[in-house]
Design a protein around this motif. Structure first.
Motif: not given
Length: 65
Positions: A1-2, A35-39, A59-60
């Protein structure tokens, strides 16, 4: 995560080459769905031996209460 898109390349290049442990450089980065969003998908190439590697960063952002 960034924490933001502006640190994707810096974070990716901090990963060493798996073959020779030398620094990597970002060759390309794109956005991929999961499935967890954009990477962010980052293709890296070793500055020494030329080995390639691909990593994924999510990106969080920091949310205020």
């Amino acid at each position: 995560d960034v924490s933001s898109a502006s640190v994707v390349e810096t974070r990716a290049e901090s990963e060493p080459c798996l073959r020779c442990a030398q620094p990597m450089r970002a060759v390309e980065h794109t956005t991929a769905e999961s499935p967890n969003g954009l990477l962010r998908s980052v293709k890296l190439q070793c500055r020494d031996c030329g080995a390639t590697r691909q990593i994924y960063l999510r990106i969080v952002g920091n949310y205020l209460n």
